[in-house]
Design a protein around this motif. Structure first.
Motif, mmCIF file in Angstrom:
data_model
loop_
_atom_site.group_PDB
_atom_site.id
_atom_site.type_symbol
_atom_site.label_atom_id
_atom_site.label_comp_id
_atom_site.label_asym_id
_atom_site.label_seq_id
_atom_site.Cartn_x
_atom_site.Cartn_y
_atom_site.Cartn_z
ATOM 1 N N ILE A 279 34.514 -39.260 1.590
ATOM 2 C CA ILE A 279 34.167 -40.220 2.630
ATOM 3 C C ILE A 279 35.304 -41.233 2.783
ATOM 4 N N VAL A 280 35.680 -41.507 4.014
ATOM 5 C CA VAL A 280 36.627 -42.595 4.264
ATOM 6 C C VAL A 280 35.892 -43.717 4.977
ATOM 7 N N ILE A 281 36.097 -44.929 4.480
ATOM 8 C CA ILE A 281 35.458 -46.102 5.076
ATOM 9 C C ILE A 281 36.516 -46.919 5.818
ATOM 10 N N GLU A 282 36.223 -47.281 7.044
ATOM 11 C CA GLU A 282 37.114 -48.237 7.711
ATOM 12 C C GLU A 282 36.712 -49.626 7.224
ATOM 13 N N GLY A 283 37.198 -49.967 6.049
ATOM 14 C CA GLY A 283 36.783 -51.210 5.407
ATOM 15 C C GLY A 283 36.932 -51.079 3.902
ATOM 16 N N ASP A 284 36.085 -51.793 3.166
ATOM 17 C CA ASP A 284 36.214 -51.875 1.715
ATOM 18 C C ASP A 284 35.328 -50.829 1.028
ATOM 19 N N ALA A 285 35.964 -49.736 0.589
ATOM 20 C CA ALA A 285 35.200 -48.619 0.019
ATOM 21 C C ALA A 285 34.474 -49.011 -1.265
ATOM 22 N N ILE A 286 35.059 -49.923 -2.020
ATOM 23 C CA ILE A 286 34.435 -50.285 -3.299
ATOM 24 C C ILE A 286 33.144 -51.082 -3.055
ATOM 25 N N ALA A 287 33.234 -52.067 -2.175
ATOM 26 C CA ALA A 287 32.037 -52.849 -1.842
ATOM 27 C C ALA A 287 30.979 -51.928 -1.219
ATOM 28 N N PHE A 288 31.436 -50.995 -0.425
ATOM 29 C CA PHE A 288 30.543 -50.023 0.217
ATOM 30 C C PHE A 288 29.814 -49.209 -0.851
ATOM 31 N N ALA A 289 30.575 -48.723 -1.825
ATOM 32 C CA ALA A 289 29.991 -47.897 -2.884
ATOM 33 C C ALA A 289 28.954 -48.695 -3.672
ATOM 34 N N LYS A 290 29.258 -49.974 -3.917
ATOM 35 C CA LYS A 290 28.335 -50.805 -4.683
ATOM 36 C C LYS A 290 27.036 -51.019 -3.911
ATOM 37 N N GLU A 291 27.154 -51.079 -2.610
ATOM 38 C CA GLU A 291 25.935 -51.220 -1.805
ATOM 39 C C GLU A 291 25.129 -49.917 -1.788
ATOM 40 N N LEU A 292 25.810 -48.795 -1.767
ATOM 41 C CA LEU A 292 25.119 -47.496 -1.841
ATOM 42 C C LEU A 292 24.311 -47.390 -3.127
ATOM 43 N N ASN A 293 24.862 -47.973 -4.153
ATOM 44 C CA ASN A 293 24.251 -47.985 -5.478
ATOM 45 C C ASN A 293 22.774 -48.389 -5.447
ATOM 46 N N VAL A 294 22.454 -49.286 -4.528
ATOM 47 C CA VAL A 294 21.089 -49.789 -4.434
ATOM 48 C C VAL A 294 20.115 -48.689 -3.986
ATOM 49 N N PHE A 295 20.613 -47.764 -3.167
ATOM 50 C CA PHE A 295 19.704 -46.777 -2.557
ATOM 51 C C PHE A 295 19.739 -45.392 -3.194
ATOM 52 N N LEU A 296 20.798 -45.102 -3.940
ATOM 53 C CA LEU A 296 20.937 -43.753 -4.495
ATOM 54 C C LEU A 296 20.626 -43.750 -5.984
ATOM 55 N N ASN A 297 20.263 -42.590 -6.509
ATOM 56 C CA ASN A 297 20.102 -42.472 -7.964
ATOM 57 C C ASN A 297 21.449 -42.177 -8.596
ATOM 58 N N ILE A 298 22.098 -43.233 -8.994
ATOM 59 C CA ILE A 298 23.483 -43.102 -9.445
ATOM 60 C C ILE A 298 23.575 -43.083 -10.962
ATOM 61 N N LYS A 299 24.352 -42.138 -11.476
ATOM 62 C CA LYS A 299 24.571 -42.090 -12.914
ATOM 63 C C LYS A 299 25.663 -43.071 -13.303
ATOM 64 N N LYS A 300 26.795 -42.969 -12.579
ATOM 65 C CA LYS A 300 27.831 -43.995 -12.798
ATOM 66 C C LYS A 300 28.756 -44.085 -11.588
#
Ligand code: CTP
Length: 422
Positions: free
Chosen positions: A58-79
């Motif tokens: 996935i490419v984000i037009e913006g801040d991929a790290i902040a984006f990933a951290k927000e995804l964290n809230v909705f997905l079942n993330i291991k790490k």
């Protein structure tokens, strides 16, 4: 700037539900953050080709790290692993899937350490820094646009016309690994390298750029080529462009290389059943003419264990002697003891290099290697033998009798050992 060509090919229904669910969440976060998210690279290419690929880039037009951290809230993330300097994140889901997120950017770098900070850019520029047109397409993760292929550089056209084409003249210079990647994709999909691209490739090879490829990247590309269904064309192209000559290694592609490759690929299933990795036989086939020093260095760098390397090296050095001995071996035990210390990878190499002894090797692979000795130290001690250094040798004699006399019982073996004063 060019406008993207947008082709509507309704790709949505080609993904499994698990991935559609992930896209839904990405879309939600994208809207919330007001940053566009795109599916890019190999997965888009393979989707159009109808080939399974679950590497979600996935490419984000913006801040991929902040984006990933927000995804964290909705997905079942291991790490999550993040790379601040690069503005990238990898999400490891509980289901075993990974999602790679990157901020769209201008630069292409090989080495993380020697870099200035990454600067953000728009998706068209992010796609432009990529290797080939067929790998430079994107799908926006947005329900109003999803299924519309974003294709600034005619990747779809090249995909349909089976062409590997770079996006700009300096592509191979910028990243010489692409020389090998061009060969890999041409071979995997049976595509042609577009003629200008080929010109630039040859020039980069002749100008010595292959030596700028880091060993790790070269290794990864070679392994991927050897794991592909049909690496024949890659051999062809390696030869055509004199790739291996440039590495100063004694790797010569000969008719027998092709032959061995062909046989390994035809017999993949059987090889895998014997717990051998077909690509490792192919790698050994390529490197079979190296001297043992070079061989040790290379296999070490390919990540093989020392003990295995030692055995491989001995096997390669001695294979011609083994073959000569096998030709005259007239007993099961002779065949067995010639082969039982040789790694199976080398046994397959021998089998496919010397058809005249194939029967004997098959006998070993299908039968002899699985024979379990019926006489062991314990049994010998019970039958009047005393513990000594000789016992190992006696056990070997017993196994020899067992191998050469299929129906012998323990009793018969002991009797014959006795008769032979062993
Ligand atoms: N890429 C590139 N130059 C490279 C390596 C990668 O431009 N030297 C870009 C391409 O857009 C590529 C994407 O990064 O599609 C992902 O790279 P990689 O995972 O190595 O290859 P894939 O295209 O996904 O191929 P595969 O399916 O074999 O992994």
């Amino acid at each position: 700037e060019k406008n993207p060509k947008i082709i509507n090919i309704n790709l949505l229904n080609k993904f499994p539900k698990e991935i559609i669910d992930i896209f839904n969440i990405i879309e939600k976060v994208s809207k919330h953050r007001n940053e566009k998210a795109y599916l890019v690279g190999g997965i888009v290419r393979d989707l159009i080709l109808n080939i399974k690929n679950l590497d979600i880039d996935i490419v984000i037009e913006g801040d991929a790290i902040a984006f990933a951290k927000e995804l964290n809230v909705f997905l079942n993330i291991k790490k999550i692993i993040t790379h601040e300097k690069f503005k990238t994140a990898i999400i490891f889901l509980e289901t075993g899937l990974n999602i790679d997120l990157a901020s769209s950017r201008l630069e292409y770098y090989e080495y993380p350490t020697s870099l200035p900070t990454v600067s953000y850019s728009s998706i068209d520029k992010d796609l432009y820094r990529r290797d080939f047109t067929i790998n430079a397409m994107a799908l926006e993760i947005d329900y109003n646009n999803f299924g519309k292929l974003i294709d600034y550089y005619n990747g779809y056209y090249d995909l349909i016309n089976k062409k590997i084409k770079i996006l700009h003249n300096l592509s191979f210079i910028e990243d010489p690994t692409r020389i090998i990647r061009a060969i890999r994709f041409a071979s995997r999909y049976n595509f042609d390298i577009e003629s200008d691209t080929e010109k630039f490739l040859i020039q980069a090879v002749n100008d010595g750029f292959l030596n700028k490829i880091s060993f790790d990247r070269l290794k990864n590309e070679i392994i991927k080529i050897l794991k592909d269904k049909n690496p024949h064309k890659a051999l062809n192209l390696f030869e055509k462009f004199n790739i291996f000559e440039k590495f100063n290694l004694n790797i010569i592609i000969t008719p027998s290389t092709y032959n061995i490759f062909k046989k390994v690929l035809e017999n993949k299933d059987e090889i895998i059943k014997n717990n051998v990795k077909p690509w490792q036989i192919l790698l050994i086939t390529l490197f079979r003419r190296l001297n043992s020093e070079d061989l040790k260095t290379i296999f070490h760098r390919f990540g093989f264990k020392n003990k295995f390397i030692r055995k491989i090296s001995i096997g390669i050095n001695e294979r011609k002697i083994i073959v000569e001995k096998l030709k005259t071996a007239n007993k099961n035990s002779k065949i067995y003891f010639l082969l039982n210390n040789i790694p199976l990878e080398i046994i397959y190499l021998i089998k496919y290099s010397y058809p005249e002894i194939e029967n004997k090797i098959n006998l070993y692979l299908n039968q002899l290697q699985n024979i379990v000795p019926i006489i062991n130290g314990k049994i010998l001690l019970k039958n009047g033998y005393t513990e000594s250094k000789k016992i190992k040798n006696i056990i070997k004699h017993a196994l020899e009798l067992q191998l050469d006399n299929e129906n012998y019982t323990i009793k018969e073996i002991l009797k014959e050992l006795h008769e032979k004063h062993i």
